[in-house]
Write an enzyme that holds these catalytic residues in place. Structure first.
Site, PDB file in Angstrom:
ATOM      1  N   LYS A 155       0.871  -1.180   0.000  1.00 43.66           N
ATOM      2  CA  LYS A 155       0.000   0.000   0.000  1.00 43.66           C
ATOM      3  C   LYS A 155       0.905   1.225   0.000  1.00 43.66           C
ATOM      4  CE  LYS A 155      -4.115   1.762   2.413  1.00 43.66           C
ATOM      5  NZ  LYS A 155      -4.980   1.928   1.244  1.00 43.66           N
TER       6      LYS A 155
HETATM    7  N1  PPE Z   1      -7.906  -1.552  -2.483  1.00 45.55           N
HETATM    8  C1  PPE Z   1      -7.339  -0.331  -2.477  1.00 45.55           C
HETATM    9  C2  PPE Z   1      -6.653   0.144  -3.701  1.00 45.55           C
HETATM   10  C3  PPE Z   1      -7.407   0.446  -1.310  1.00 45.55           C
HETATM   11  O1  PPE Z   1      -6.824   1.646  -1.305  1.00 45.55           O
HETATM   12  C4  PPE Z   1      -8.086  -0.040  -0.168  1.00 45.55           C
HETATM   13  C5  PPE Z   1      -8.174   0.785   1.075  1.00 45.55           C
HETATM   14  C6  PPE Z   1      -8.660  -1.316  -0.234  1.00 45.55           C
HETATM   15  C7  PPE Z   1      -8.554  -2.046  -1.404  1.00 45.55           C
HETATM   16  C8  PPE Z   1      -9.357  -1.942   0.943  1.00 45.55           C
HETATM   17  O2  PPE Z   1      -8.422  -2.329   1.919  1.00 45.55           O
HETATM   18  P1  PPE Z   1      -8.799  -2.408   3.462  1.00 45.55           P
HETATM   19  O3  PPE Z   1      -8.977  -0.998   3.932  1.00 45.55           O
HETATM   20  O4  PPE Z   1      -7.649  -3.078   4.072  1.00 45.55           O
HETATM   21  O5  PPE Z   1     -10.067  -3.186   3.570  1.00 45.55           O
HETATM   22  N2  PPE Z   1      -8.197   2.181   0.871  1.00 45.55           N
HETATM   23  C9  PPE Z   1      -7.918   3.071   1.984  1.00 45.55           C
HETATM   24  C10 PPE Z   1      -7.626   4.483   1.527  1.00 45.55           C
HETATM   25  C11 PPE Z   1      -8.748   5.299   1.032  1.00 45.55           C
HETATM   26  C12 PPE Z   1      -8.337   6.742   0.747  1.00 45.55           C
HETATM   27  O6  PPE Z   1      -9.027   7.417  -0.054  1.00 45.55           O
HETATM   28  O7  PPE Z   1      -7.351   7.232   1.339  1.00 45.55           O
HETATM   29  C13 PPE Z   1      -8.982   2.976   3.054  1.00 45.55           C
HETATM   30  O8  PPE Z   1     -10.094   2.508   2.813  1.00 45.55           O
HETATM   31  O9  PPE Z   1      -8.683   3.377   4.191  1.00 45.55           O
END
Ligand code: PPE
Length: 310
Positions: A155
């Site tokens: 990430k």
């Molecule tokens: N894919 C991506 C590309 C992504 O950024 C997130 C979280 C997820 C999947 C889901 O992952 P999880 O949060 O572990 O379930 N995106 C984060 C950032 C959003 C933002 O705009 O900044 C979040 O949801 O916190």
């Protein structure tokens, strides 16, 4: 007043949490970060899957050869301390580690690693009525990165240049979000969410091999669905399966469990939140808000209730 920020082991005020303009991260996007939520549960404020998020931060850092000078326990403690100091009983938590000020040039190995934790209040990520009514989305015309370009499982800040292109196009097209495909055309995920498809009461989601971020909400929803007797299959999903699904929903820390009602103006199922989505959403909120926690996903924090002044 905005909450204090944890900066390399010390608390500093919001205003004083500054970096130099020649920090490596500003020029080359060299950061790794997390997004976590703390919920006010019936049993008090609790962070959802703190340890898994901080482990993913360390994993992202490992891929980019960044030595964060704190271990998992120290980082968990720092998050808890930042929340407790903020006085917020419900917040979004943003830990980020980045390459700081030092030698210029792409080679990052001589730059220091700075580590920061900030918290703020963050409401509904995909619009106020998203959880109930669902969102209108499009298939993005930018792909997710090819597997041999950027590590999708990390990430990292730089990945979100691609995500911002997707999100900006969606907004300009009056959609709430874009779904990215892999470079060979299979469904990957949204710009900031994973995606689930429901067909004949079975759940499908893209595997990590489809260049997704392995979401922690995704893994939680898989566990919750399996607890309830659903079969969940990770498989490569062709685009048209989106249009033919009974139900679709996004998962993510910010997005939580958000139903999708149209994709490219095709109605999904009946064009509103479906029954399986509703059931899993309710079960998810029963953990994060209800405090019913069979998987031991909650870390309680000690934030005193604000005194009511009259
Ligand atoms: N894919 C991506 C590309 C992504 O950024 C997130 C979280 C997820 C999947 C889901 O992952 P999880 O949060 O572990 O379930 N995106 C984060 C950032 C959003 C933002 O705009 O900044 C979040 O949801 O916190």
């Amino acid at each position: 007043m905005k909450p204090d920020i944890w900066f390399n082991g010390e608390f500093v005020s919001y205003e004083d949490a500054q970096v130099h303009v020649l920090s490596h991260v500003i020029h080359y996007g060299s950061s790794v970060f997390e997004g976590i939520r703390c919920y006010e549960t019936d049993e008090g404020p609790a962070v959802f899957r703190l340890e898994e998020h901080m482990q993913r931060l360390l994993d992202s850092a490992k891929v980019y050869r960044m030595d964060i000078p704190y271990d998992l326990d120290e980082l968990n403690e720092a998050v808890i301390g930042t929340i407790e100091r903020s006085g917020l009983r419900e917040c979004y938590i943003r830990p980020v580690a980045f390459r700081g000020e030092g030698p210029m040039g792409v080679n990052p190995l001589g730059n220091p690693i700075d580590t920061v934790i900030a918290v703020w209040e963050w409401g509904q990520y995909l619009g106020e009525e998203a959880l109930e009514k669902g969102v209108d989305v499009e298939v993005a015309n930018w792909n997710r990165m090819a597997p041999n370009t950027f590590p999708a499982m990390a990430k990292a800040g730089g990945n979100y240049l691609n995500a911002s292109l997707v999100k900006m196009n969606a907004v300009k097209n009056d959609k709430m979000e874009g779904i990215m495909l892999t470079t060979d055309g299979y469904v990957a995920e949204g710009s900031g969410e994973n995606l689930f498809l429901v067909k004949d009461d079975t759940l499908y989601t893209a595997p990590t091999g489809s260049t997704i971020l392995p979401g922690i909400t995704r893994s939680s929803v898989i566990a919750i669905a399996e607890d309830r007797g659903y079969t969940v299959e990770e498989k490569r999903i062709p685009r048209e399966e989106l249009y033919l699904a009974d139900e679709l929903f996004f998962t993510g820390t910010a997005a939580e469990v958000t139903p999708i009602r149209t994709v490219d103006d095709y109605e999904i199922g009946r064009g509103r939140r479906g029954p399986v989505t509703k059931e899993l959403q309710d079960a998810f909120f029963d953990v994060v808000r209800g405090g019913n926690d069979p998987h031991d996903w909650l870390t309680f924090v000690d934030v005193p209730e604000a005194e009511v002044t009259t």
